[in-house]
Motif scaffolding. Structure first.
Motif, short mmCIF file in Angstrom:
data_model
loop_
_atom_site.label_atom_id
_atom_site.label_comp_id
_atom_site.label_asym_id
_atom_site.label_seq_id
_atom_site.Cartn_x
_atom_site.Cartn_y
_atom_site.Cartn_z
N TYR A 1 -2.75 -32.41 -7.06
CA TYR A 1 -3.12 -31.44 -8.10
C TYR A 1 -2.15 -31.51 -9.27
O TYR A 1 -2.56 -31.50 -10.45
N ARG B 1 -4.50 -32.84 -12.11
CA ARG B 1 -5.34 -31.73 -12.55
C ARG B 1 -4.59 -30.60 -13.24
O ARG B 1 -5.18 -29.84 -14.01
N ASP C 1 -2.49 -28.14 -15.59
CA ASP C 1 -2.27 -27.98 -17.02
C ASP C 1 -0.89 -27.33 -17.21
O ASP C 1 -0.66 -26.20 -16.80
#
Length: 541
Positions: free
Chosen positions: A249, A253, A255
């Motif tokens: 993650y 993925r 941010d």
């Protein structure tokens, strides 16, 4: 990602080279031989940058070795020297698990770490926050695994652990730390809260964690739930799986923009110096408004009207900033008094256990180093003197040239406070030991004398030590950050020597006599160095 990582490493190496050149220029003797052209010399910068990268790798291995060796292995083999090797290994992994899994997992988060390099890369060089953090996290945890694995394998093998056990538990620890990075990031994204900045939570976890980690070693040497848990294969597999999921993650993925921007704003001296100074003043060096009231100022003028020069300046400073100097001092006195009362009460309630501990006064003397390091005043006081007094005066050449004069004045003042704290500590421990029934033939145990000598000697040492570092290295910038690498290097060497002494436990007489001799010699040497070098080194950076 590799290209971004290469850019970041080159940037950090170049920044390190510039700082190194800057501080080397200010060293006695050799500093004058290095001119400002060194900053633009490509060949020198390449060599310095390569040396910086090499030192970073060596430092990574060294810190892991010091962590596993001094913090975990050395206490196990010294304090638990009478225990079977199997039991020593159990305690080794117990301490490793508590500190590496719980304490470090709560108190460390690379994503939310305020760092100047992060500000330069993201804000000034405009590197995308996501690319920056993904590169940094990947590099951080790959190298962290290599460094930690080498130290864990070395020291656990000395206690008879198979290599497979060291590899599995190190992998579990590293993957759990990756999982904690994910949890810290999610907590910030959901609530805006930065857990590592909550000092109350961080220090509670540190204190509770270290007490839990070393309790089996200091009490009966028995293993604990942590040993059984981490040795169980399902626990390691769960940590590794969770770490892999969290790592995927974080790498693909997550941010990071809000987290990175928040971190760089908190450590952004070029963008928001006023707010940074305000925050620093509110936390560690803020004085109360009452200290500057008209009534207090008039009292100060009347009280010290017979003084002049640096005696007057320092008398005004120490009297005016009571909230920064006297209150912490009084709090330490109160803590010592409360601790003494508690120890005396325990001595009456549980005389056998208290007597058993009191008979070990001599062997416990090296632990006074740690106690006095936290008890004495000095480091925070130096920062307060810099912020409220020296920051403006250091811009005047006469004040820098007279550094030896105000050094001696401040040393006497700090020494007085620390000697009083040391005397109270020795008195408290003496009364507690006497309450437990420990005394010599003449009513005074010989170790009591060693206790007093050691406490007073350490008070002298720490009084001159913090002030010496302040005047010779002057580590504080106008943003109140300590940037001088020689300051950190010297402090680290002294701390390492202290850790070794605490774990080795020298003979009580040797320790006490050595502490007194080293402290007096340190004072003599420092006075000479201050007179010779402080006018050049004591300046605003």
């Amino acid at each position: 990602m590799l290209r971004t990582l290469s850019t970041i490493l080159n940037l950090e190496a170049s920044s390190f080279a510039n700082r190194l050149i800057y501080y080397v220029q200010r060293l006695p003797l050799i500093g004058k031989r290095i001119g400002d052209r060194a900053y633009s010399s490509r060949s020198l910068k390449r060599v310095t940058a390569a040396a910086a990268l090499l030192l970073a790798v060596l430092w990574g291995f060294l810190t892991s070795m010091l962590y596993i060796g001094l913090v975990i292995y050395l206490p196990v083999v010294t304090l638990g020297k009478d225990l079977p090797q199997e039991q020593q290994l159990n305690i080794f992994w117990h301490i490793f698990s508590i500190i590496s899994f719980i304490v470090a997992g709560v108190t460390s988060a690379k994503v939310l770490e305020p760092k100047r390099g992060k500000y330069i890369a993201v804000k000034l060089m405009r590197l995308p926050a996501n690319r920056y953090m993904r590169s940094i996290l990947g590099y951080k945890y790959v190298t962290f695994f290599v460094y930690l694995l080498s130290a864990a394998l070395l020291f656990s093998s000395l206690l008879g652990a198979p290599p497979s056990q060291g590899i599995l538990l190190t992998a579990a620890a590293v993957m759990w730390r990756i999982c904690c990075e994910f949890l810290h990031l999610r907590l910030f994204q959901q609530t805006g809260h930065v857990l590592v900045k909550n000092n109350a939570v961080v220090w509670i976890v540190i204190l509770a964690g270290y007490i839990t980690a070393f309790a089996p070693l200091l009490l009966d040497g028995s293993s604990s739930w942590a040993t059984s848990l981490i040795e169980a294969l399902p626990f390691s597999i769960i940590c590794i799986v969770l770490g892999m999921l969290a790592g995927g993650y974080l790498l693909f993925r997550a941010d990071y923009r809000d987290a990175v921007y928040a971190a760089t704003k908190r450590d952004d001296p070029l963008l928001d110096l006023g707010r940074l100074m305000s925050e620093a003043q509110k936390t560690s060096v803020k004085a109360k408004d009452s200290d500057y009231s008209a009534e207090m100022l008039n009292d100060h003028r009347k009280k010290f009207e017979n003084k002049e020069g640096y005696d007057y300046i320092n008398a005004i400073f120490f009297s005016r900033h009571k909230s920064l100097i006297r209150q912490p001092f009084y709090k330490r006195l109160a803590i010592l008094g409360a601790a003494g009362a508690a120890m005396i009460l325990v001595a009456f309630l549980k005389p056998e256990q208290a007597a058993a501990i009191s008979t070990r006064i001599g062997s416990l003397l090296p632990t006074l180093i740690l106690v006095m390091a936290f008890l004495t005043v000095g480091e925070q006081l130096c920062k307060a003197m810099f912020f409220h007094c020296d920051l403006k005066l250091l811009r005047q050449s006469f004040y820098r040239q007279d550094a030896p004069k105000h050094f001696r004045i401040r040393f006497v003042r700090i020494l007085g406070m620390n000697l009083l704290l040391a005397a109270l500590l020795a008195l408290v421990l003496t009364l507690a030991a006497m309450a437990a029934g420990i005394s010599g033939e003449a009513g005074l145990h010989p170790d009591f004398i060693l206790l007093w000598v050691s406490s007073l000697a350490l008070a002298v040492f720490f009084s001159v030590h913090h002030l010496f570092l302040y005047y010779i290295f002057q580590p504080y910038t106008t943003e109140l950050n300590a940037k001088n690498p020689f300051f950190h290097l010297f402090s680290g060497i002294v701390s390492g020597i202290f850790i070794i002494l605490i774990n080795v436990k020298p003979d009580p007489v040797v320790f006490s006599v050595s502490a007194a001799a080293v402290s007096l010699l340190y004072v003599a040497v420092v006075l000479v160095l201050i007179r010779k070098y402080a006018p050049q080194t004591f300046r605003v950076k």
